[in-house]
Scaffold this active site. Structure first.
Site, PDB file in Angstrom:
ATOM      1  N   CYS A 114       0.814  -1.222   0.000  1.00 24.21           N
ATOM      2  CA  CYS A 114       0.000   0.000   0.000  1.00 24.21           C
ATOM      3  C   CYS A 114       0.846   1.270   0.000  1.00 24.21           C
ATOM      4  CB  CYS A 114      -0.943  -0.013   1.196  1.00 24.21           C
ATOM      5  SG  CYS A 114      -1.851  -1.558   1.331  1.00 24.21           S
ATOM      6  N   HIS A 250      -2.672   6.638   3.486  1.00 20.00           N
ATOM      7  CA  HIS A 250      -3.264   5.464   2.828  1.00 20.00           C
ATOM      8  C   HIS A 250      -4.627   5.134   3.452  1.00 20.00           C
ATOM      9  CE1 HIS A 250      -4.141   1.489   1.553  1.00 20.00           C
ATOM     10  NE2 HIS A 250      -3.725   0.901   2.652  1.00 20.00           N
ATOM     11  N   ASN A 280     -10.284  -0.384   0.794  1.00 21.80           N
ATOM     12  CA  ASN A 280      -8.823  -0.314   0.800  1.00 21.80           C
ATOM     13  C   ASN A 280      -8.327  -0.789  -0.563  1.00 21.80           C
ATOM     14  OD1 ASN A 280      -6.086  -0.833   1.016  1.00 21.80           O
ATOM     15  ND2 ASN A 280      -6.209  -1.767   3.042  1.00 21.80           N
TER      16      ASN A 280
HETATM   17  O1  UT7 Z   1      -3.674  -1.677   3.817  1.00 25.22           O
HETATM   18  C1  UT7 Z   1      -2.612  -2.254   4.497  1.00 25.22           C
HETATM   19  C2  UT7 Z   1      -2.628  -1.957   5.932  1.00 25.22           C
HETATM   20  N1  UT7 Z   1      -3.738  -2.566   6.573  1.00 25.22           N
HETATM   21  C3  UT7 Z   1      -4.330  -1.995   7.589  1.00 25.22           C
HETATM   22  O2  UT7 Z   1      -3.983  -0.912   7.970  1.00 25.22           O
HETATM   23  C4  UT7 Z   1      -5.439  -2.742   8.315  1.00 25.22           C
HETATM   24  C5  UT7 Z   1      -5.310  -2.551   9.788  1.00 25.22           C
HETATM   25  N2  UT7 Z   1      -6.299  -3.247  10.547  1.00 25.22           N
HETATM   26  C6  UT7 Z   1      -7.628  -2.942  10.575  1.00 25.22           C
HETATM   27  O3  UT7 Z   1      -8.071  -2.108   9.823  1.00 25.22           O
HETATM   28  C7  UT7 Z   1      -8.510  -3.621  11.580  1.00 25.22           C
HETATM   29  O4  UT7 Z   1      -7.697  -4.365  12.462  1.00 25.22           O
HETATM   30  C8  UT7 Z   1      -9.585  -4.552  10.956  1.00 25.22           C
HETATM   31  C9  UT7 Z   1     -10.641  -3.741  10.251  1.00 25.22           C
HETATM   32  C10 UT7 Z   1      -8.934  -5.545  10.010  1.00 25.22           C
HETATM   33  C11 UT7 Z   1     -10.275  -5.317  12.075  1.00 25.22           C
HETATM   34  O5  UT7 Z   1     -10.849  -4.397  12.989  1.00 25.22           O
HETATM   35  P1  UT7 Z   1     -10.583  -4.539  14.555  1.00 25.22           P
HETATM   36  O6  UT7 Z   1     -11.347  -3.481  15.207  1.00 25.22           O
HETATM   37  O7  UT7 Z   1      -9.099  -4.580  14.748  1.00 25.22           O
HETATM   38  O8  UT7 Z   1     -11.250  -5.924  14.858  1.00 25.22           O
HETATM   39  P2  UT7 Z   1     -10.593  -7.176  15.560  1.00 25.22           P
HETATM   40  O9  UT7 Z   1      -9.759  -7.937  14.597  1.00 25.22           O
HETATM   41  O10 UT7 Z   1      -9.980  -6.736  16.850  1.00 25.22           O
HETATM   42  O11 UT7 Z   1     -11.894  -8.022  15.882  1.00 25.22           O
HETATM   43  C12 UT7 Z   1     -12.877  -7.574  16.821  1.00 25.22           C
HETATM   44  C13 UT7 Z   1     -14.036  -8.551  16.771  1.00 25.22           C
HETATM   45  C14 UT7 Z   1     -13.597 -10.003  16.825  1.00 25.22           C
HETATM   46  O12 UT7 Z   1     -14.526 -10.706  17.601  1.00 25.22           O
HETATM   47  P3  UT7 Z   1     -14.189 -11.108  19.135  1.00 25.22           P
HETATM   48  O13 UT7 Z   1     -12.930 -11.913  19.055  1.00 25.22           O
HETATM   49  O14 UT7 Z   1     -13.976  -9.780  19.831  1.00 25.22           O
HETATM   50  O15 UT7 Z   1     -15.388 -11.839  19.547  1.00 25.22           O
HETATM   51  C15 UT7 Z   1     -13.678 -10.459  15.391  1.00 25.22           C
HETATM   52  O16 UT7 Z   1     -13.909 -11.841  15.273  1.00 25.22           O
HETATM   53  O17 UT7 Z   1     -14.749  -8.376  15.540  1.00 25.22           O
HETATM   54  C16 UT7 Z   1     -14.877  -9.662  14.905  1.00 25.22           C
HETATM   55  N3  UT7 Z   1     -14.867  -9.472  13.462  1.00 25.22           N
HETATM   56  C17 UT7 Z   1     -15.989  -9.218  12.767  1.00 25.22           C
HETATM   57  N4  UT7 Z   1     -17.275  -9.101  13.119  1.00 25.22           N
HETATM   58  C18 UT7 Z   1     -18.180  -8.827  12.155  1.00 25.22           C
HETATM   59  C19 UT7 Z   1     -13.816  -9.492  12.627  1.00 25.22           C
HETATM   60  N5  UT7 Z   1     -14.230  -9.243  11.363  1.00 25.22           N
HETATM   61  C20 UT7 Z   1     -15.572  -9.081  11.426  1.00 25.22           C
HETATM   62  C21 UT7 Z   1     -16.550  -8.806  10.460  1.00 25.22           C
HETATM   63  N6  UT7 Z   1     -17.839  -8.683  10.867  1.00 25.22           N
HETATM   64  N7  UT7 Z   1     -16.264  -8.637   9.143  1.00 25.22           N
END
Ligand code: UT7
Length: 323
Positions: A114, A250, A280
């Site tokens: 990215c 980004h 993204n």
């Molecule tokens: O472009 C290159 C660089 N990339 C980035 O900068 C991406 C950086 N990361 C992010 O943007 C975020 O970490 C994500 C959007 C990928 C994830 O968001 P988050 O707030 O970090 O969520 P998380 O991974 O901490 O998950 C929180 C909860 C989890 O459930 P539990 O374990 O708390 O019960 C996940 O299983 O949200 C759950 N979850 C979802 N729920 C509904 C994960 N994906 C989903 C989903 N829908 N699509």
């Protein structure tokens, strides 16, 4: 030293709109979760027969149509930043060269995830400043949907397909200032697309040609470091934050952009994004945000913008430009 400037920008997005609701039928997710956690409402997916070079070519066609004075045959170098090339070789840049039958252009693909578009701008500036090249296309193009693991709900909802192009030319006044680049390769396994080697930094990874991301780690890394990189870039160019009209970070996640803006006390309405309607789009996200703002009339000639890309590597690249 010879000065370089971005003299024109354009973009292309494929027609197929994929809403958040589209995912609700396929995986356990909700529009509300996606919007509140990422800021993304829609993204575009390329058609089955459309590949990254096709999107890149369309972006260049738009650039030429919107800027009829561009002598495309005089382009002497093409840089395509992409992690989703049609093939490893020929390069995507070579395919663009062939499409437009540009007679004398060096061609390379840059793989910096990215951050790739900003790496491309920095490299193009270097070639122009060295006096060896005069007219360079820097393209960020991706068909991430072809490399998305649709069984992974934390990553599949993020990605979209798009292409953006900037024309970098020599100019009387400086339009591209000094850039910064850096990498923390120890985070390699936190964001990868593996097609060959089963090991990253000695650790076993999944080899299935799909994107894998440890979202929380990448999120934390970006929020922790991108604010300080903005401060570093300003200091390098002896500029203050008040000298900037815009920051284009980004477009990975709106919450990352908000946290970085807060960390440097910069107003959110000066952070240009492209993620709400396009997701993204990796190396295309920065030119896409630029083009959206230019079309809306917010980004104007003479404005100063700081561009900062970050992603798989983990790597980053930043540069300040005058529009
Ligand atoms: O472009 C290159 C660089 N990339 C980035 O900068 C991406 C950086 N990361 C992010 O943007 C975020 O970490 C994500 C959007 C990928 C994830 O968001 P988050 O707030 O970090 O969520 P998380 O991974 O901490 O998950 C929180 C909860 C989890 O459930 P539990 O374990 O708390 O019960 C996940 O299983 O949200 C759950 N979850 C979802 N729920 C509904 C994960 N994906 C989903 C989903 N829908 N699509």
């Amino acid at each position: 030293m010879i000065n370089a400037k971005i003299t024109a920008v354009s973009t292309y997005v494929p027609e197929q709109v994929i809403t958040n609701q589209w995912f609700e039928d396929k995986i356990e997710t909700q529009d509300e979760w996606i919007v509140s956690r990422t800021g993304i409402r829609e993204r575009r997916f390329a058609a089955e027969h459309q590949f990254t070079s096709d999107l890149a070519v369309k972006a260049v066609e738009n650039l030429i149509r919107e800027n009829p004075s561009i002598a495309i045959q005089a382009v002497d170098f093409i840089i395509v930043a992409t992690t989703t090339a049609d093939q490893v070789m020929p390069s995507t840049a070579s395919r663009v060269q062939n499409h437009f039958a540009i007679p004398n252009a060096g061609c390379i693909d840059v793989m910096a995830a990215c951050a790739g578009f900003v790496y491309g701008v920095i490299l193009a500036k270097g070639l122009v400043a060295a006096g060896t090249h005069q007219k360079i296309l820097v393209i960020g193009a991706e068909t991430l949907s072809k490399f998305t693991d649709f069984s992974d709900r934390s990553s599949c909802i993020l990605f979209g397909d798009a292409a953006g192009v900037a024309l970098v030319e020599c100019s009387a006044q400086a339009g591209i200032f000094n850039g910064i680049t850096g990498t923390d390769g120890s985070h390699g396994k936190d964001l990868y697309l593996s097609q060959n080697n089963r090991l990253i930094n000695g650790e076993e990874v999944v080899v299935n040609g799909k994107i894998h991301q440890n979202g929380r780690v990448v999120y934390k890394w970006a929020v922790q470091h991108m604010g300080e990189k903005i401060t570093e870039l300003l200091a390098l160019n002896k500029l203050q934050i008040a000298d900037l009209d815009w920051i284009i970070l980004h477009s990975a996640n709106l919450r990352i952009i908000e946290a970085v803006a807060l960390s440097i006390n910069y107003p959110m309405d000066r952070m240009l994004t492209s993620l709400e309607l396009f997701g993204n789009t990796s190396s295309a996200s920065i030119p896409l945000a630029w083009d959206l703002a230019a079309r809306a009339g917010t980004l104007k000639k003479g404005d100063k913008a700081l561009l900062l890309g970050f992603g798989g590597g983990l790597t980053y690249a930043g540069v300040i430009v005058e529009i």
